[in-house]
Write a protein that holds these residues in place. Structure first.
Motif, mmCIF file in Angstrom:
data_model
loop_
_atom_site.group_PDB
_atom_site.id
_atom_site.type_symbol
_atom_site.label_atom_id
_atom_site.label_comp_id
_atom_site.label_asym_id
_atom_site.label_seq_id
_atom_site.Cartn_x
_atom_site.Cartn_y
_atom_site.Cartn_z
ATOM 1 N N ALA A 30 -7.917 -35.974 37.297
ATOM 2 C CA ALA A 30 -8.301 -34.587 37.023
ATOM 3 C C ALA A 30 -7.299 -33.560 37.549
ATOM 4 C CB ALA A 30 -9.682 -34.298 37.612
ATOM 5 N N ARG A 31 -7.325 -32.379 36.943
ATOM 6 C CA ARG A 31 -6.612 -31.223 37.470
ATOM 7 C C ARG A 31 -7.266 -30.790 38.783
ATOM 8 N NH1 ARG A 31 -6.886 -27.267 32.217
ATOM 9 N NH2 ARG A 31 -9.079 -27.318 32.828
ATOM 10 N N PRO A 280 -16.228 -40.267 27.724
ATOM 11 C CA PRO A 280 -15.261 -40.053 26.639
ATOM 12 C C PRO A 280 -15.392 -38.662 26.026
ATOM 13 C CG PRO A 280 -17.162 -41.222 25.790
ATOM 14 C CD PRO A 280 -17.403 -41.049 27.278
ATOM 15 N N ILE A 281 -14.366 -38.252 25.299
ATOM 16 C CA ILE A 281 -14.483 -37.078 24.439
ATOM 17 C C ILE A 281 -14.567 -37.574 22.998
ATOM 18 C CG2 ILE A 281 -13.288 -35.537 26.028
ATOM 19 C CD1 ILE A 281 -10.790 -35.825 24.296
ATOM 20 N N HIS A 282 -15.291 -36.819 22.167
ATOM 21 C CA HIS A 282 -15.527 -37.253 20.797
ATOM 22 C C HIS A 282 -14.875 -36.352 19.764
ATOM 23 C CE1 HIS A 282 -18.218 -40.394 22.122
ATOM 24 N NE2 HIS A 282 -18.938 -39.523 22.817
ATOM 25 N N TRP A 283 -14.355 -35.196 20.179
ATOM 26 C CA TRP A 283 -13.690 -34.344 19.208
ATOM 27 C C TRP A 283 -12.272 -34.862 18.954
ATOM 28 C CZ3 TRP A 283 -15.264 -32.471 24.047
ATOM 29 C CH2 TRP A 283 -14.253 -32.180 24.957
ATOM 30 N N ARG A 284 -11.592 -34.235 17.999
ATOM 31 C CA ARG A 284 -10.282 -34.728 17.581
ATOM 32 C C ARG A 284 -9.270 -34.641 18.719
ATOM 33 N NH1 ARG A 284 -10.149 -35.730 12.221
ATOM 34 N NH2 ARG A 284 -11.747 -34.727 10.928
ATOM 35 N N GLN A 285 -8.569 -35.719 18.945
ATOM 36 C CA GLN A 285 -7.527 -35.762 19.967
ATOM 37 C C GLN A 285 -6.170 -35.597 19.284
ATOM 38 O OE1 GLN A 285 -8.006 -39.115 22.678
ATOM 39 N NE2 GLN A 285 -10.189 -39.226 22.207
ATOM 40 N N TRP A 286 -5.391 -34.649 19.781
ATOM 41 C CA TRP A 286 -4.128 -34.347 19.097
ATOM 42 C C TRP A 286 -2.919 -34.453 20.019
ATOM 43 C CZ3 TRP A 286 -1.385 -29.778 20.521
ATOM 44 C CH2 TRP A 286 -2.059 -28.960 21.443
ATOM 45 N N ALA A 287 -3.143 -34.625 21.307
ATOM 46 C CA ALA A 287 -2.038 -34.798 22.253
ATOM 47 C C ALA A 287 -2.567 -35.567 23.460
ATOM 48 C CB ALA A 287 -1.469 -33.447 22.689
ATOM 49 N N ALA A 291 -6.230 -34.712 25.997
ATOM 50 C CA ALA A 291 -7.355 -35.636 26.111
ATOM 51 C C ALA A 291 -7.600 -36.006 27.575
ATOM 52 C CB ALA A 291 -7.092 -36.887 25.282
ATOM 53 N N LEU A 292 -6.538 -36.240 28.315
ATOM 54 C CA LEU A 292 -6.675 -36.602 29.723
ATOM 55 C C LEU A 292 -7.266 -35.452 30.530
ATOM 56 C CD1 LEU A 292 -6.122 -38.912 31.718
ATOM 57 C CD2 LEU A 292 -3.917 -37.844 32.194
ATOM 58 N N GLU A 293 -6.884 -34.219 30.208
ATOM 59 C CA GLU A 293 -7.420 -33.062 30.930
ATOM 60 C C GLU A 293 -8.888 -32.808 30.592
ATOM 61 O OE1 GLU A 293 -3.281 -30.476 31.430
ATOM 62 O OE2 GLU A 293 -4.782 -29.849 29.965
ATOM 63 N N CYS A 294 -9.284 -33.125 29.365
ATOM 64 C CA CYS A 294 -10.663 -32.850 28.955
ATOM 65 C C CYS A 294 -11.664 -33.839 29.539
ATOM 66 C CB CYS A 294 -10.766 -32.874 27.433
ATOM 67 S SG CYS A 294 -10.055 -31.442 26.606
ATOM 68 N N ARG A 295 -11.277 -35.081 29.710
ATOM 69 C CA ARG A 295 -12.260 -36.092 30.117
ATOM 70 C C ARG A 295 -12.910 -35.804 31.472
ATOM 71 N NH1 ARG A 295 -10.834 -41.922 30.191
ATOM 72 N NH2 ARG A 295 -13.098 -42.068 30.454
#
Length: 314
Positions: A30-31, A280-287, A291-295
């Motif tokens: 995490a950040r 997990p995240i379920h929305w579109r992953q584009w980078a 994705a790592l920051e959102c989880r």
């Protein structure tokens, strides 16, 4: 051992509990902001540390930027970043005072002609942005951006001139919803849960609940996903569940679902914790970085929702 300056924290939860596994995931990935938030919500960490970490994303115009919402990169302030900042401040009991006065001045400066917020201000152009986020020169007012902000300000009894027209916009936008999608419904709930006119909010919430069930916008049985369509434009498998709408038992959206439906939803949420301890995240992953920051953000919210409903997390 070198002095870190960190506040001492209580012992970690029992090994292998959902909370212990999530804690390992947060320290690993995490950040700083999400590390401080996790410590605040689950390890008796202080609110000051969260606010200090959040301040790194604040700009001189009173808004927030610097990829606070990971799908919008770059330094410029944006309404979605600023709404995220308000949610963080609300969660630590700091959504008031001069910090929010500055935010309201920023919101006023980026409002549309009808006093509401666009999802994306055109100043984002030129910075890396998720491909599913459109940037236009004259963006429309969006309930998606305005509803959660207005709801949080009312929840914290903030009064500012900007709120009057923005509140009127939210009432009209929610009343006119006929066809919608899950994120917009969630934004409507965030407004209605704290809107000042409670009878009006309850009546509108009841109508939205019927809309959600009629259009199958919530998965009522996770074992029968194929019966519930994914909204147009969403990623494959980007379903929404009762707990996504009613994040706490006192939400108006809780009345939309039976006890059995909510129990299945919470079971599904608990079971989504992955081997690494995160959700997990379920929305579109584009980078990869976004994705790592959102989880960790999603992980913290999953734990908060489970705890709000009395589920054991360790």
């Amino acid at each position: 051992m070198a002095e870190t300056g960190a506040s001492p924290l209580p012992p970690t939860p029992p090994a292998h509990s959902p909370l212990s596994r999530a804690e390992h995931f947060v320290w690993l990935t995490a950040r700083v902001l999400e590390q401080r938030r996790f410590a605040y919500h689950f390890l008796s960490g202080g609110a000051d540390a969260v606010e200090t970490a959040l301040a790194a994303y604040r700009n001189e115009d009173g808004g927030y930027g610097h990829a606070l919402e990971p799908d919008l990169r770059g330094p410029v302030s944006q309404p979605l970043h600023t709404g995220h900042a308000l949610r963080v401040l609300d969660s630590i009991g700091r959504c008031g005072g001069q910090r929010v006065e500055r935010v309201c001045r920023y919101l006023t400066s980026v409002s549309t002609a009808d006093g509401a917020l666009p999802a994306i201000h055109p100043s984002q152009r030129g910075y890396p942005t998720a491909p599913f986020v459109p940037i236009v020169d004259d963006p429309p007012s969006e309930l998606l951006a305005t509803g959660p902000v207005v709801g949080l300000l009312h929840r914290n009894e903030v009064w500012h001139a900007w709120l009057f027209r923005a509140t009127d916009f939210c009432w009209q936008a929610v009343e006119s919803l006929e066809k919608s999608h899950p994120y917009e419904i969630e934004a409507a709930v965030a407004f209605l849960d704290s809107a000042p006119d409670r009878p009006r909010a309850e009546a509108l919430a009841d109508r939205l609940g019927r809309l959600v069930r009629e259009h199958r916008l919530a998965v009522l049985d996770p074992e029968r996903l194929e019966e519930f369509p994914v909204a147009p434009g969403y990623a494959p498998g980007e379903h929404h569940f009762p707990h996504d709408y009613a994040k706490t038992p006192d939400s108006l959206a809780r009345a939309w679902f039976t006890d059995e439906e909510m129990a299945r939803s919470l079971d599904h949420l608990a079971n989504e914790q992955q081997e690494d301890g995160g959700w997990p995240i379920h929305w579109r992953q584009w980078a990869p970085g976004t994705a790592l920051e959102c989880r960790p953000m999603v992980t913290i919210e999953a734990l908060r929702t489970l705890r709000a409903y009395g589920r054991s997390i360790g």
